[in-house]
Design a protein around this motif. Structure first.
Motif, PDB file in Angstrom:
ATOM      1  N   GLY A 138      13.035   6.860   8.894  1.00 14.83           N
ATOM      2  CA  GLY A 138      13.806   5.702   8.150  1.00 14.83           C
ATOM      3  C   GLY A 138      13.794   4.332   8.475  1.00 14.83           C
ATOM      4  N   ALA A 139      13.262   4.331   9.688  1.00 16.55           N
ATOM      5  CA  ALA A 139      13.529   2.868  10.445  1.00 16.55           C
ATOM      6  C   ALA A 139      12.520   1.966  10.167  1.00 16.55           C
ATOM      7  CB  ALA A 139      13.459   3.135  11.944  1.00 16.55           C
ATOM      8  N   LEU A 187       0.865  -1.304  -0.087  1.00 15.88           N
ATOM      9  CA  LEU A 187      -0.087  -0.092  -0.034  1.00 15.88           C
ATOM     10  C   LEU A 187       0.730   1.235   0.153  1.00 15.88           C
ATOM     11  CD1 LEU A 187      -2.289  -1.114   3.029  1.00 15.88           C
ATOM     12  CD2 LEU A 187      -2.712  -1.321   0.718  1.00 15.88           C
ATOM     13  N   ALA A 188       0.631   2.210  -0.726  1.00 18.75           N
ATOM     14  CA  ALA A 188       1.171   3.538  -0.653  1.00 18.75           C
ATOM     15  C   ALA A 188       0.717   4.186   0.272  1.00 18.75           C
ATOM     16  CB  ALA A 188       0.991   4.468  -2.203  1.00 18.75           C
ATOM     17  N   LYS A 189      -0.382   4.326   1.179  1.00 22.55           N
ATOM     18  CA  LYS A 189      -0.690   5.016   2.030  1.00 22.55           C
ATOM     19  C   LYS A 189      -1.606   4.204   2.995  1.00 22.55           C
ATOM     20  CE  LYS A 189      -4.460   7.030  -0.598  1.00 22.55           C
ATOM     21  NZ  LYS A 189      -5.228   8.160  -1.203  1.00 22.55           N
ATOM     22  N   TRP A 190      -2.081   4.706   4.060  1.00 20.77           N
ATOM     23  CA  TRP A 190      -2.908   4.204   5.081  1.00 20.77           C
ATOM     24  C   TRP A 190      -4.200   4.548   4.633  1.00 20.77           C
ATOM     25  CZ3 TRP A 190       0.009   1.313   8.096  1.00 20.77           C
ATOM     26  CH2 TRP A 190       1.273   1.431   8.502  1.00 20.77           C
ATOM     27  N   TYR A 197      -0.482 -11.929   9.137  1.00 19.23           N
ATOM     28  CA  TYR A 197       0.674 -12.042   9.861  1.00 19.23           C
ATOM     29  C   TYR A 197       1.403 -10.799  10.244  1.00 19.23           C
ATOM     30  CZ  TYR A 197       5.523 -13.610  10.280  1.00 19.23           C
ATOM     31  OH  TYR A 197       7.051 -13.793  10.895  1.00 19.23           O
ATOM     32  N   SER A 198       1.504  -9.949   9.384  1.00 21.96           N
ATOM     33  CA  SER A 198       2.287  -8.541   9.842  1.00 21.96           C
ATOM     34  C   SER A 198       1.810  -7.389   8.846  1.00 21.96           C
ATOM     35  CB  SER A 198       3.644  -8.668   9.829  1.00 21.96           C
ATOM     36  OG  SER A 198       4.371  -9.057   8.776  1.00 21.96           O
ATOM     37  N   VAL A 199       2.036  -6.279   9.544  1.00 23.34           N
ATOM     38  CA  VAL A 199       1.656  -4.986   8.586  1.00 23.34           C
ATOM     39  C   VAL A 199       3.344  -4.181   9.147  1.00 23.34           C
ATOM     40  CG1 VAL A 199       0.862  -2.699   8.331  1.00 23.34           C
ATOM     41  CG2 VAL A 199      -0.586  -4.822   8.995  1.00 23.34           C
ATOM     42  N   THR A 200       4.119  -4.016   7.987  1.00 19.67           N
ATOM     43  CA  THR A 200       5.143  -3.340   8.140  1.00 19.67           C
ATOM     44  C   THR A 200       5.478  -2.233   7.453  1.00 19.67           C
ATOM     45  OG1 THR A 200       6.651  -4.863   6.591  1.00 19.67           O
ATOM     46  CG2 THR A 200       6.500  -5.832   8.721  1.00 19.67           C
ATOM     47  N   TYR A 201       6.136  -1.114   7.796  1.00 16.06           N
ATOM     48  CA  TYR A 201       6.583  -0.212   7.192  1.00 16.06           C
ATOM     49  C   TYR A 201       7.853   0.652   7.515  1.00 16.06           C
ATOM     50  CZ  TYR A 201       4.947   1.884  11.433  1.00 16.06           C
ATOM     51  OH  TYR A 201       4.740   2.345  12.613  1.00 16.06           O
ATOM     52  N   THR A 232       8.355   4.905   0.355  1.00 17.72           N
ATOM     53  CA  THR A 232       8.232   3.557   0.716  1.00 17.72           C
ATOM     54  C   THR A 232       6.839   2.999   0.826  1.00 17.72           C
ATOM     55  OG1 THR A 232       7.970   4.163   3.029  1.00 17.72           O
ATOM     56  CG2 THR A 232      10.331   3.882   2.258  1.00 17.72           C
ATOM     57  N   MET A 233       6.605   1.836   0.975  1.00 17.52           N
ATOM     58  CA  MET A 233       5.466   1.047   0.742  1.00 17.52           C
ATOM     59  C   MET A 233       5.116   0.448   2.167  1.00 17.52           C
ATOM     60  SD  MET A 233       4.285   1.607  -2.319  1.00 17.52           S
ATOM     61  CE  MET A 233       3.324   0.472  -2.943  1.00 17.52           C
TER      62      MET A 233
END
Length: 171
Positions: A77-78, A51-54, A68-72, A110-111
């Motif tokens: 930058g972390a 996804l490009a945005k929430w 399983y997970s939502v990562t970003y 980032t995505m």
């Protein structure tokens, strides 16, 4: 799980083994065609959604089994994994929707990566029937034309495909 060849042979009243290889090929072709046409996953598998945005987002591959997970990557930058308390999966409609309670800042360019599992543990009866219908039609009519009359795949199969499709107006 793939549809057992014995189920197909029993439904089509085929009691010999000479054509097992051909029937297996037709089964795999039917499963592949129906997966693409219906946008369903017939075996459980890990899926990745970017996804490009929430935003509230429907899962493109169904049936949804688990998230399983939502990562970003955050604004600093972390790499981050969103806590499960910050999102939920709305299962009230035919197609599940991922909804976010929090919308942290994203690093530019980032995505958001959503990893989930989708697919049937056991094929539903209507999917099984659609596969058997296709295999039977292709097995008995291997050519696109026939010397007597050209016929389309039976309307019953078209109805089944429409019924099980995630894009169907019937859902």
């Amino acid at each position: 799980m793939s549809l057992p060849l014995t189920t197909i042979k029993s439904a089509l009243k085929i009691d010999f083994d000479v054509d097992d290889r051909e029937l297996t090929r037709l089964r795999e072709a039917a499963l592949s065609l129906l997966e693409r046409k219906t946008r369903l996953k017939f075996e459980p598998a890990t899926q990745t959604l970017r996804l490009a945005k929430w935003q509230d987002t429907m899962f493109p591959v169904v049936p949804y089994l688990s998230l399983y997970s939502v990562t970003y990557t955050d604004g600093a930058g972390a790499a981050q994994t969103m806590p499960a308390t910050d999102y939920w999966v709305d299962l009230t409609d035919a197609v599940p929707v991922l909804r976010f309670l929090e919308q942290p800042a994203l690093d530019e360019g980032t995505m958001i990566v959503v990893t989930y599992t989708a697919g049937y543990a056991d094929l539903p009866a209507d999917v099984t029937h659609a596969v058997i219908s296709l295999v039977g039609h292709w097995y008995n009519n291997p050519e696109a034309t026939a010397p007597i009359a050209l016929q389309t795949v039976p309307l019953g199969l078209e109805y089944l495909i429409s019924h099980i499709s995630t894009a169907s107006p019937i859902r």
